[in-house]
Write an enzyme that holds these catalytic residues in place. Structure first.
Site, short mmCIF file in Angstrom:
data_model
loop_
_atom_site.label_atom_id
_atom_site.label_comp_id
_atom_site.label_asym_id
_atom_site.label_seq_id
_atom_site.Cartn_x
_atom_site.Cartn_y
_atom_site.Cartn_z
CE LYS A 113 -4.25 -1.81 0.51
NZ LYS A 113 -5.60 -1.94 0.86
CE LYS A 197 -5.41 -8.61 -2.32
NZ LYS A 197 -6.58 -8.45 -1.49
CE LYS A 200 -13.17 -4.61 -0.41
NZ LYS A 200 -12.23 -3.85 0.38
#
Ligand code: ATP
Ligand code: LTN
Length: 331
Positions: A113, A197, A200
């Site tokens: 992140k 992966k 969303k």
């Protein structure tokens, strides 16, 4: 007799997709029979990234309706918003004082992140796993059904629980992760970039199948899914990531094992596999979408469910927090 506690949560960010369903929510529904369950919309986790307030509010209600449409029963399980139970943030502080910087800095999700959000590397991103540990430990949770990417956070939660128990006596139950194997949906990969992966928060919606995508959109996205230049339909994550992911999706949507599917598709082409996977997902999602539309129409009812969930969750959370504060000598 009291049953063991199960806790899980999803951040109300982006759109719920087939990865969340197969990796986590399908297990939530199944395990409701065996555990006393709490399912949270972890909105305090979601704000580690910038959220538009009105959007966040609307999306949170979408998520509650989807939880229920997927099979979570509000009369049986507790559904609540994390920010409605302030004990989560309070326990987080107590745990933070027992968490080492090095433990947090080596978390894969933190590294990913911070690499992606170079303009907003905030303290919350680093502290994220401590809040997650608080979510879990607050309810004396035994089982935590999540996808494979949360394994490391679960290990940290167990380390923190053990550390606190050793220091202050038996204050926390040691939680166990419930993670499906990769083959069974524990790690659904992106459609266009099958080495990463399905997520969303992906900017390209072609990478995921949202639970609310229309049948036509689902079919189109699958048609475009990346495969390989070979033509054999075989499960091999390392060399055939895209095809293996399609097999996992088809298996998850139909309940057929991967080896049965491999046998079914001998001599058939990728086009065939893509069409069948699309149809299977459309069939899986159709009743969920119908139920979602019905539930989402009644915001008052969704708010009643959240209010009642928060009241029940708080009562349990208070007990643990009091126990921890007393054990730590906080008057
Ligand atoms: P974001 O991209 O917004 O950071 P996310 O898509 O990773 O989020 P989370 O809210 O972090 O979603 O995850 C919710 C649950 O779904 C977790 O249990 C997580 O492990 C699981 N999950 C997320 N993505 C996948 C996936 N691709 N395959 C299987 N399970 C997944
Ligand atoms: N970090 C999780 C979401 C999450 C969670 C939890 C999952 C927050 N708190 C407690 C299980 C139990 C994620 O999926 N990114």
């Amino acid at each position: 007799m009291a049953r063991d506690i199960l806790f899980s949560g999803i951040q109300p960010s982006g759109q719920l997709n087939i990865g969340h369903y197969l990796g986590a929510m399908k297990n939530w529904v199944r395990l409701q029979q065996d555990f006393d369950c709490l399912f949270s919309l972890v909105n305090l986790h979601a704000i580690t990234q910038r959220q538009e307030p009105a959007e966040l509010k609307k999306r949170s209600l979408d998520f509650v309706a989807l939880y229920i449409a997927c099979g979570i029963k509000p009369e049986q399980s507790v559904i609540f918003t994390q920010s409605d139970v302030p004990e989560h943030s309070e326990l987080m502080w107590l745990l933070s004082c027992h968490t080492y910087m090095g433990e947090l800095e080596r978390m894969t999700q933190f590294k990913d992140k911070t690499a992606k959000n170079t303009d907003n590397i905030n303290l919350g991103l680093l502290a994220y796993p401590v809040l997650m540990a608080a979510d879990i430990l607050l309810y004396q949770t035994k089982a935590v059904p999540v996808g494979n990417d949360q394994k490391q956070h679960l290990e940290l939660t167990r380390d923190l629980a053990t550390r606190m128990n050793n220091r202050y006596g038996d204050i926390f139950t040691l939680p166990e992760p419930y993670i499906p194997s990769v083959e069974a949906g524990g790690r659904i990969m992106s459609l266009l970039e099958p080495e990463k992966k399905m997520s969303k928060s992906d900017e390209n919606a072609g990478n995921y199948i949202a639970l609310l995508d229309s049948p036509d959109v689902i079919r189109k996205k699958l048609k475009k899914a990346v495969t390989d230049t070979d033509s054999e339909i075989r499960y091999d994550r390392e060399h055939k990531a895209g095809v293996s992911n399609l097999l996992t999706l088809l298996s998850g949507a139909t309940g057929k094992s991967i080896s049965t599917l491999e046998a079914d598709y001998v001599g058939k082409g990728y086009g065939h596999l893509k069409v069948d996977t699309g149809e299977a997902i459309v069939a899986l999602l159709e009743p969920i979408q119908t139920e979602f539309a019905r539930l989402r129409n009644d915001e008052t009812e969704l708010n009643v469910i959240l209010k009642s969930g928060a009241d029940k969750a708080r009562a349990q959370a208070r007990n643990t927090l009091e126990k921890v504060k007393t054990a730590m000598g906080l008057l």
